[in-house]
Design an enzyme around this catalytic site. Structure first.
Site, PDB file in Angstrom:
ATOM      1  N   LYS A   1      11.801 -14.991   9.036  1.00 15.91           N
ATOM      2  CA  LYS A   1      11.178 -13.665   8.911  1.00 15.91           C
ATOM      3  C   LYS A   1      10.762 -13.113  10.290  1.00 15.91           C
ATOM      4  CE  LYS A   1       8.775 -10.118   7.813  1.00 15.91           C
ATOM      5  NZ  LYS A   1       9.322  -8.874   7.332  1.00 15.91           N
TER       6      LYS A   1
ATOM      7  N   CYS B   1       4.779  -4.639  11.642  1.00 18.03           N
ATOM      8  CA  CYS B   1       5.718  -5.777  11.645  1.00 18.03           C
ATOM      9  C   CYS B   1       6.376  -5.970  13.006  1.00 18.03           C
ATOM     10  CB  CYS B   1       6.784  -5.561  10.579  1.00 18.03           C
ATOM     11  SG  CYS B   1       6.101  -5.634   8.923  1.00 18.03           S
TER      12      CYS B   1
HETATM   13  N1  LIG Z   1       3.559  -3.046   5.853  1.00 15.50           N
HETATM   14  C1  LIG Z   1       4.797  -3.468   6.001  1.00 15.50           C
HETATM   15  O1  LIG Z   1       5.717  -2.685   6.197  1.00 15.50           O
HETATM   16  C2  LIG Z   1       5.138  -4.939   5.888  1.00 15.50           C
HETATM   17  C3  LIG Z   1       6.495  -5.314   5.712  1.00 15.50           C
HETATM   18  C4  LIG Z   1       6.784  -6.674   5.581  1.00 15.50           C
HETATM   19  C5  LIG Z   1       5.769  -7.626   5.654  1.00 15.50           C
HETATM   20  N2  LIG Z   1       4.471  -7.236   5.855  1.00 15.50           N
HETATM   21  C6  LIG Z   1       3.437  -8.261   5.913  1.00 15.50           C
HETATM   22  O2  LIG Z   1       2.724  -8.249   4.666  1.00 15.50           O
HETATM   23  C7  LIG Z   1       1.356  -8.609   4.885  1.00 15.50           C
HETATM   24  C8  LIG Z   1       0.465  -7.526   4.311  1.00 15.50           C
HETATM   25  O3  LIG Z   1       0.685  -6.346   5.037  1.00 15.50           O
HETATM   26  P1  LIG Z   1       0.248  -4.913   4.474  1.00 15.50           P
HETATM   27  O4  LIG Z   1       0.904  -3.914   5.348  1.00 15.50           O
HETATM   28  O5  LIG Z   1       0.450  -4.846   3.003  1.00 15.50           O
HETATM   29  O6  LIG Z   1      -1.325  -4.974   4.784  1.00 15.50           O
HETATM   30  P2  LIG Z   1      -2.423  -3.920   4.323  1.00 15.50           P
HETATM   31  O7  LIG Z   1      -3.472  -3.925   5.365  1.00 15.50           O
HETATM   32  O8  LIG Z   1      -1.773  -2.632   3.918  1.00 15.50           O
HETATM   33  O9  LIG Z   1      -3.018  -4.542   2.966  1.00 15.50           O
HETATM   34  C9  LIG Z   1      -3.704  -5.750   2.916  1.00 15.50           C
HETATM   35  C10 LIG Z   1      -4.740  -5.670   1.785  1.00 15.50           C
HETATM   36  O10 LIG Z   1      -5.350  -6.973   1.668  1.00 15.50           O
HETATM   37  C11 LIG Z   1      -6.722  -6.793   1.367  1.00 15.50           C
HETATM   38  N3  LIG Z   1      -7.431  -8.020   1.696  1.00 15.50           N
HETATM   39  C12 LIG Z   1      -7.780  -8.495   2.918  1.00 15.50           C
HETATM   40  N4  LIG Z   1      -8.376  -9.699   2.795  1.00 15.50           N
HETATM   41  C13 LIG Z   1      -8.388  -9.998   1.481  1.00 15.50           C
HETATM   42  C14 LIG Z   1      -8.847 -11.100   0.741  1.00 15.50           C
HETATM   43  N5  LIG Z   1      -9.381 -12.177   1.323  1.00 15.50           N
HETATM   44  N6  LIG Z   1      -8.729 -11.072  -0.618  1.00 15.50           N
HETATM   45  C15 LIG Z   1      -8.176 -10.011  -1.238  1.00 15.50           C
HETATM   46  N7  LIG Z   1      -7.703  -8.933  -0.564  1.00 15.50           N
HETATM   47  C16 LIG Z   1      -7.809  -8.930   0.770  1.00 15.50           C
HETATM   48  C17 LIG Z   1      -7.120  -5.578   2.191  1.00 15.50           C
HETATM   49  O11 LIG Z   1      -8.283  -4.972   1.680  1.00 15.50           O
HETATM   50  C18 LIG Z   1      -5.876  -4.680   2.068  1.00 15.50           C
HETATM   51  O12 LIG Z   1      -5.991  -3.778   0.991  1.00 15.50           O
HETATM   52  C19 LIG Z   1       1.213  -8.821   6.403  1.00 15.50           C
HETATM   53  O13 LIG Z   1       1.384 -10.172   6.687  1.00 15.50           O
HETATM   54  C20 LIG Z   1       2.375  -8.015   6.972  1.00 15.50           C
HETATM   55  O14 LIG Z   1       2.793  -8.510   8.220  1.00 15.50           O
HETATM   56  C21 LIG Z   1       4.136  -5.905   5.948  1.00 15.50           C
END
Ligand SMILES: NC(=O)c1ccc[n+]([C@@H]2O[C@H](COP(=O)([O-])OP(=O)(O)OC[C@H]3O[C@@H](n4cnc5c(N)ncnc54)[C@H](O)[C@@H]3O)[C@@H](O)[C@H]2O)c1
Length: 399
Positions: free
Chosen positions: A195, A249
């Site tokens: 990844k 990312c």
């Molecule tokens: N955004 C993208 O395009 C994308 C694409 C692929 C992978 N990712 C990966 O996916 C993961 C999440 O990214 P995202 O963009 O969705 O993040 P985000 O910040 O949009 O969402 C994360 C959510 O998790 C919640 N959270 C934090 N700590 C928590 C806990 N202990 N218990 C419950 N909820 C909790 C936050 O309140 C938030 O709503 C990351 O590792 C990111 O690298 C993101």
């Protein structure tokens, strides 16, 4: 039942997708404002097709809560930032989520980490939290891109990293409820590195394109023509230059490798440097174009687009916001506009394209939202610096 932990850009669509395909899902987020909004029937960010999916999921069996549930399967999609000093992954949020799951779950549960993590993080930080418990651990990193999430969730190929074939097969079956893309199974560390490598490959390719843009400007050559012709070679595929790399990312994940292998990686660190300094190159070009076009007042210059990419409202690591930082005091004077980002994010933000254009003599196209592509004629007569190569009006300046 599936308990999706973290309802952000990745967790929410994933939870909805499972629910819309008949699975019982509870979405949990520690942020009560997010949960309240979802319980009230509102989606929490803009994404094509998200609202219809939300409605389908509500018609099925989905609930939202701030509480972790007793479930068969947990999907962890919480943030994984990096430490700006050491460049190493900050896995504390993933670990906090897994610790809470371990507190509530029964033996026999499966925890799937969808969050992007650096290779070895799961063995080093997450596995010890499961000591003495009979819980299966899986890494199923997510690849979807904002703007095309609905299509990509269903059609992208996926990777499932697991400790044994039975677990991998069970989780593959679960994702097959909605995913028609090829699902490859492997071990957890390979899934972790794969990844991060995917996003690093894109970062390096974009850095190469950005460096070519700088080189071609110096050589008075058209970088887009150079790339177009070079890409006719059957084994060359150079991506497009742009104003820099943003989002959560591509601009983050390569740092994990720099942090963990500082003595080994070279190209990866350099690519990050090139892409991180691209907003300052754009600023240099803004000053050059202002001088060439006799524009002396920065308040007559406008940045179109604050999001990090087209047709989304996500501003994380956005090159435009970085450019505003670099502008110092002038950030309060330069005009900005983004149809997807709340006016008020910046000091001189217009609330419509026409209001924005009335205030400026020069437009810097930072993001290629559909809106500007479809309204390009409205920019006729303006001085234009196009960092996205989407404008074919006469006299346009490029990177
Ligand atoms: N955004 C993208 O395009 C994308 C694409 C692929 C992978 N990712 C990966 O996916 C993961 C999440 O990214 P995202 O963009 O969705 O993040 P985000 O910040 O949009 O969402 C994360 C959510 O998790 C919640 N959270 C934090 N700590 C928590 C806990 N202990 N218990 C419950 N909820 C909790 C936050 O309140 C938030 O709503 C990351 O590792 C990111 O690298 C993101």
């Amino acid at each position: 039942m599936i308990n999706v932990i973290g309802l952000g850009y990745i967790g929410l669509p994933t939870a909805l997708m499972f629910a819309a395909h008949g699975l019982e899902v509870v979405g949990t987020d520690s942020n009560s404002a997010v949960v309240d909004e979802l319980v009230a029937g509102n989606i929490t960010f803009k994404e094509d097709g998200l609202k219809p999916l939300f409605d389908r999921a509500l018609a099925g069996s989905i609930r939202f809560s701030t509480d972790y549930q007793i479930a068969d399967t947990y999907i962890v999609s919480v943030p994984t930032p990096y430490d700006k000093e050491t460049k190493k992954i900050d896995a504390s949020i993933v670990c906090a989520a897994v610790s809470t799951i371990v507190d509530v779950c029964s033996d026999g549960a499966t925890i799937i980490i969808e969050s992007t993590v650096s290779p070895g993080t799961i063995d080093r930080c997450v596995r010890p939290l499961l000591a003495g418990r009979s819980i299966d651990l899986v890494h199923a990193p997510e690849r979807i891109i904002p703007g095309k999430m609905m299509h990509e969730l269903i059609h992208n190929a996926r990777t499932i990293g697991a400790d044994n074939a039975d677990t991998a097969q069970r989780v593959r079956q679960l994702y097959s409820s909605f995913c028609v893309g090829e699902i490859t199974t492997t071990d957890i560390r390979t899934a972790e590195l794969t990844k991060v490598v995917e996003n690093t490959f894109r970062d390096i390719n974009i850095a190469f394109a950005n460096e070519l843009a700088r080189l071609c400007h110096e050589a008075e050559l058209d970088v887009y023509e150079v790339i177009r012709i070079a890409n006719m070679h059957p084994r060359v595929n150079i991506l497009n230059p742009g104003p820099g790399v943003g989002g959560h990312c591509i601009s983050v994940d390569p740092w994990f490798l720099v942090g963990d292998y500082p003595e080994t990686v070279d190209i990866i660190r350099t690519a990050r440097h090139v892409n991180d300094t691209q907003p300052s190159y754009v600023l240099h070009r803004i000053k050059e174009v202002m001088a060439a076009e006799d524009i002396n007042d920065i308040s007559r210059v406008g940045l179109y687009g604050l999001a990090y990419k087209e047709d989304v409202d996500d501003t994380r690591e956005s090159p435009s916001l970085r450019l505003l930082e670099l502008l110092g005091d002038d950030a309060a004077r330069i005009q900005t506009y983004d149809p997807h980002v709340d006016a008020g994010r910046t000091q001189q933000s217009a609330d419509s394209l026409s209001a924005f254009l009335e205030r400026v003599d020069m437009v810097v196209i930072m993001v290629g939202h559909d809106q500007i592509r479809e309204s390009m004629q409205m920019l006729a007569g303006k001085v234009i610096l196009d960092t996205r190569h989407i404008c074919d009006l006469p006299g346009v300046h490029s990177l």
